[in-house]
Design a protein around this motif. Structure first.
Motif, PDB file in Angstrom:
ATOM      1  N   GLY A 182       0.787  -1.224   0.000  1.00 58.71           N
ATOM      2  CA  GLY A 182       0.000   0.000   0.000  1.00 58.71           C
ATOM      3  C   GLY A 182       0.818   1.273   0.000  1.00 58.71           C
ATOM      4  O   GLY A 182       0.272   2.363  -0.202  1.00 58.71           O
ATOM      5  N   GLU A 183       2.136   1.180   0.217  1.00 56.01           N
ATOM      6  CA  GLU A 183       2.960   2.387   0.191  1.00 56.01           C
ATOM      7  C   GLU A 183       3.100   2.900  -1.244  1.00 56.01           C
ATOM      8  O   GLU A 183       3.092   2.124  -2.206  1.00 56.01           O
ATOM      9  N   ARG A 184       3.274   4.194  -1.352  1.00 47.82           N
ATOM     10  CA  ARG A 184       3.408   4.825  -2.670  1.00 47.82           C
ATOM     11  C   ARG A 184       4.784   5.479  -2.776  1.00 47.82           C
ATOM     12  O   ARG A 184       5.102   6.413  -2.041  1.00 47.82           O
ATOM     13  N   TRP A 185       5.575   4.964  -3.710  1.00 47.23           N
ATOM     14  CA  TRP A 185       6.935   5.457  -3.922  1.00 47.23           C
ATOM     15  C   TRP A 185       7.077   6.044  -5.321  1.00 47.23           C
ATOM     16  O   TRP A 185       6.593   5.461  -6.297  1.00 47.23           O
ATOM     17  N   LEU A 186       7.738   7.189  -5.412  1.00 49.40           N
ATOM     18  CA  LEU A 186       8.047   7.801  -6.701  1.00 49.40           C
ATOM     19  C   LEU A 186       9.438   7.356  -7.148  1.00 49.40           C
ATOM     20  O   LEU A 186      10.362   7.283  -6.332  1.00 49.40           O
ATOM     21  N   LEU A 187       9.585   7.077  -8.424  1.00 51.96           N
ATOM     22  CA  LEU A 187      10.878   6.700  -8.991  1.00 51.96           C
ATOM     23  C   LEU A 187      11.352   7.810  -9.922  1.00 51.96           C
ATOM     24  O   LEU A 187      10.706   8.120 -10.922  1.00 51.96           O
ATOM     25  N   VAL A 188      12.491   8.392  -9.584  1.00 46.74           N
ATOM     26  CA  VAL A 188      13.042   9.515 -10.349  1.00 46.74           C
ATOM     27  C   VAL A 188      14.233   9.038 -11.179  1.00 46.74           C
ATOM     28  O   VAL A 188      15.217   8.525 -10.635  1.00 46.74           O
ATOM     29  N   THR A 189      14.129   9.203 -12.488  1.00 44.43           N
ATOM     30  CA  THR A 189      15.252   8.950 -13.377  1.00 44.43           C
ATOM     31  C   THR A 189      14.998   9.693 -14.677  1.00 44.43           C
ATOM     32  O   THR A 189      13.927  10.289 -14.875  1.00 44.43           O
ATOM     33  N   PHE A 201      11.982  -2.497 -11.575  1.00 40.01           N
ATOM     34  CA  PHE A 201      11.321  -2.421 -10.270  1.00 40.01           C
ATOM     35  C   PHE A 201      10.101  -3.340 -10.223  1.00 40.01           C
ATOM     36  O   PHE A 201       9.832  -3.971  -9.195  1.00 40.01           O
ATOM     37  N   ARG A 202       9.389  -3.435 -11.323  1.00 40.11           N
ATOM     38  CA  ARG A 202       8.264  -4.365 -11.360  1.00 40.11           C
ATOM     39  C   ARG A 202       8.745  -5.803 -11.241  1.00 40.11           C
ATOM     40  O   ARG A 202       8.105  -6.638 -10.604  1.00 40.11           O
ATOM     41  N   ALA A 203       9.892  -6.091 -11.853  1.00 41.25           N
ATOM     42  CA  ALA A 203      10.418  -7.461 -11.845  1.00 41.25           C
ATOM     43  C   ALA A 203      10.783  -7.928 -10.442  1.00 41.25           C
ATOM     44  O   ALA A 203      10.730  -9.128 -10.154  1.00 41.25           O
ATOM     45  N   VAL A 204      11.183  -7.000  -9.563  1.00 36.02           N
ATOM     46  CA  VAL A 204      11.544  -7.386  -8.187  1.00 36.02           C
ATOM     47  C   VAL A 204      10.370  -7.217  -7.229  1.00 36.02           C
ATOM     48  O   VAL A 204      10.532  -7.308  -6.012  1.00 36.02           O
ATOM     49  N   GLY A 205       9.183  -6.944  -7.781  1.00 29.90           N
ATOM     50  CA  GLY A 205       7.994  -6.844  -6.942  1.00 29.90           C
ATOM     51  C   GLY A 205       7.894  -5.563  -6.153  1.00 29.90           C
ATOM     52  O   GLY A 205       7.345  -5.556  -5.043  1.00 29.90           O
ATOM     53  N   PHE A 206       8.392  -4.481  -6.715  1.00 31.63           N
ATOM     54  CA  PHE A 206       8.356  -3.184  -6.028  1.00 31.63           C
ATOM     55  C   PHE A 206       7.587  -2.204  -6.923  1.00 31.63           C
ATOM     56  O   PHE A 206       8.157  -1.575  -7.812  1.00 31.63           O
ATOM     57  N   PRO A 207       6.275  -2.058  -6.704  1.00 28.25           N
ATOM     58  CA  PRO A 207       5.490  -1.127  -7.523  1.00 28.25           C
ATOM     59  C   PRO A 207       5.854   0.327  -7.198  1.00 28.25           C
ATOM     60  O   PRO A 207       5.821   0.738  -6.037  1.00 28.25           O
ATOM     61  N   VAL A 208       6.220   1.079  -8.218  1.00 26.53           N
ATOM     62  CA  VAL A 208       6.594   2.477  -8.047  1.00 26.53           C
ATOM     63  C   VAL A 208       5.854   3.324  -9.081  1.00 26.53           C
ATOM     64  O   VAL A 208       5.309   2.808 -10.055  1.00 26.53           O
ATOM     65  N   VAL A 209       5.844   4.628  -8.846  1.00 27.40           N
ATOM     66  CA  VAL A 209       5.195   5.581  -9.744  1.00 27.40           C
ATOM     67  C   VAL A 209       6.279   6.358 -10.478  1.00 27.40           C
ATOM     68  O   VAL A 209       7.200   6.889  -9.856  1.00 27.40           O
ATOM     69  N   ALA A 210       6.173   6.423 -11.793  1.00 30.21           N
ATOM     70  CA  ALA A 210       7.213   7.072 -12.611  1.00 30.21           C
ATOM     71  C   ALA A 210       7.203   8.583 -12.422  1.00 30.21           C
ATOM     72  O   ALA A 210       6.148   9.228 -12.493  1.00 30.21           O
ATOM     73  N   TYR A 211       8.399   9.122 -12.199  1.00 29.14           N
ATOM     74  CA  TYR A 211       8.592  10.571 -12.123  1.00 29.14           C
ATOM     75  C   TYR A 211       9.744  10.916 -13.076  1.00 29.14           C
ATOM     76  O   TYR A 211      10.877  11.098 -12.659  1.00 29.14           O
ATOM     77  N   PRO A 212       9.463  10.972 -14.392  1.00 21.83           N
ATOM     78  CA  PRO A 212      10.536  11.210 -15.359  1.00 21.83           C
ATOM     79  C   PRO A 212      11.030  12.652 -15.350  1.00 21.83           C
ATOM     80  O   PRO A 212      10.245  13.591 -15.210  1.00 21.83           O
ATOM     81  N   VAL A 213      12.338  12.805 -15.504  1.00 23.37           N
ATOM     82  CA  VAL A 213      12.968  14.122 -15.596  1.00 23.37           C
ATOM     83  C   VAL A 213      14.021  14.063 -16.709  1.00 23.37           C
ATOM     84  O   VAL A 213      14.153  13.071 -17.394  1.00 23.37           O
ATOM     85  N   ASP A 214      14.757  15.144 -16.874  1.00 19.03           N
ATOM     86  CA  ASP A 214      15.891  15.158 -17.805  1.00 19.03           C
ATOM     87  C   ASP A 214      15.457  14.850 -19.231  1.00 19.03           C
ATOM     88  O   ASP A 214      16.043  14.025 -19.917  1.00 19.03           O
ATOM     89  N   PHE A 215      14.416  15.527 -19.686  1.00 19.64           N
ATOM     90  CA  PHE A 215      13.963  15.327 -21.064  1.00 19.64           C
ATOM     91  C   PHE A 215      14.970  15.935 -22.036  1.00 19.64           C
ATOM     92  O   PHE A 215      15.473  17.036 -21.822  1.00 19.64           O
ATOM     93  N   ARG A 216      15.225  15.225 -23.140  1.00 16.45           N
ATOM     94  CA  ARG A 216      16.172  15.696 -24.158  1.00 16.45           C
ATOM     95  C   ARG A 216      15.468  16.150 -25.433  1.00 16.45           C
ATOM     96  O   ARG A 216      16.118  16.697 -26.324  1.00 16.45           O
ATOM     97  N   THR A 217      14.158  15.883 -25.558  1.00 20.45           N
ATOM     98  CA  THR A 217      13.417  16.253 -26.767  1.00 20.45           C
ATOM     99  C   THR A 217      12.123  16.965 -26.369  1.00 20.45           C
ATOM    100  O   THR A 217      11.694  16.924 -25.222  1.00 20.45           O
ATOM    101  N   THR A 218      11.490  17.576 -27.362  1.00 18.07           N
ATOM    102  CA  THR A 218      10.194  18.222 -27.136  1.00 18.07           C
ATOM    103  C   THR A 218       9.053  17.224 -27.239  1.00 18.07           C
ATOM    104  O   THR A 218       7.904  17.562 -26.948  1.00 18.07           O
ATOM    105  N   GLY A 219       9.362  16.007 -27.673  1.00 14.54           N
ATOM    106  CA  GLY A 219       8.330  15.005 -27.912  1.00 14.54           C
ATOM    107  C   GLY A 219       7.994  14.864 -29.383  1.00 14.54           C
ATOM    108  O   GLY A 219       7.237  13.989 -29.782  1.00 14.54           O
ATOM    109  N   ASP A 220       8.586  15.726 -30.203  1.00 13.97           N
ATOM    110  CA  ASP A 220       8.387  15.695 -31.653  1.00 13.97           C
ATOM    111  C   ASP A 220       9.632  15.117 -32.309  1.00 13.97           C
ATOM    112  O   ASP A 220      10.740  15.630 -32.089  1.00 13.97           O
TER     113      ASP A 220
END
Length: 264
Positions: A182-189, A201-220
């Motif tokens: 039930g704990e909620r953990w953010l994963l920053v990378t 993280f899913r493979a080791v049974g540790f559900p985390v919430v994605a917190y992406p940073v360090d974007f290199r593109t605009t998405g286009d």
């Protein structure tokens, strides 16, 4: 063994390095094997120009960065924050005596910002050394030196100091944290690294919430927008290719359960 082999193979397989070696081999062979040498040289040179000036690096990067959306806080409880290493420059830090980072330093900035936003949350940094050679200090030590600069006390951050790659980040972080149901953990990378990190993280049974940073593109992908220099384009191409190869290798060796992990 996986860690050592991955480092050795990638040292040669880096696209910019491989294409350069191909061109050099062609030049060396040309006096004896004219047609073969000419072909290898042409492939190497043309490959470098296409990867460096064409949009291919950005085209490979965009799907990685778009896989997980930017985190939108919903006001819910956050029990912990995990920040993955990879931005640190231990050799330069040891030589200069001041914490030094490369482009992915947004991971560390996010750690400071999230720690202040969620004052009751545990903060964990995961990272030892990703180098085959002995380093003068660990990634965790570089981050520890930088804590005053991002406004955090040393006691606020827990350090996992032994991991060498993303799979070990996940496994050793889970062992350190011992997350409760039930704990909620953010994963920053970095955004381009998030699919592989979430898969581990899913493979080791540790559900985390994605917190992406360090974007290199605009998405286009920018199909008709070339890079400003060959060096910039090759940097994008090398980085994106490394991540796609990493996803394939982790999937084929059973370290992640999906070839391209995405949001649940």
């Amino acid at each position: 063994m996986f860690f050592i082999l991955s480092k050795i193979l990638w040292a040669v397989a880096v696209p910019s390095t491989f294409l350069t070696l191909l061109a050099v081999a062609g030049l060396l062979l040309r006096p004896w094997f004219r047609r073969l040498g000419g072909a290898l040289t042409a492939i190497g040179v043309i490959g470098l120009l296409l990867a460096g000036l064409g949009p291919f690096g950005r085209m490979l990067m965009v799907p990685l960065e778009n896989r997980f959306p930017v985190y939108a806080g919903d006001g819910g409880r956050v029990d912990g924050i995990i920040v993955l290493g990879g931005a640190e420059l231990p050799v330069i830090t040891a030589a200069r005596g001041t914490a030094s980072f490369q482009e992915s330093a947004e991971r560390i900035l996010a750690m400071g910002e999230l720690a202040r936003r969620y004052p009751q949350a545990r903060v964990v940094f995961a990272g030892g050394s990703s180098s085959l050679s002995e380093q003068p200090m660990q990634e965790a030590e570089v981050v520890r030196m930088a804590l005053p600069q991002i406004g955090l006390e040393e006691g606020r951050v827990e350090f996992e100091r032994l991991s060498r790659n993303t799979a070990e980040n996940a496994r050793l972080a889970r062992e350190l944290i011992e997350p409760k149901p039930g704990e909620r953990w953010l994963l920053v990378t970095s955004a381009f690294h998030m699919p592989r990190a979430m898969g581990n993280f899913r493979a080791v049974g540790f559900p985390v919430v994605a917190y992406p940073v360090d974007f290199r593109t605009t998405g286009d992908p920018g199909f008709f927008r070339p890079f400003g220099s060959v060096a910039e384009g090759l940097g994008f191409f090398d980085l994106a290719t490394r991540e796609w190869i990493g996803l394939a290798a982790y999937y084929l060796t059973g370290r992640i359960s999906s070839p391209f992990p995405g949001p649940n």
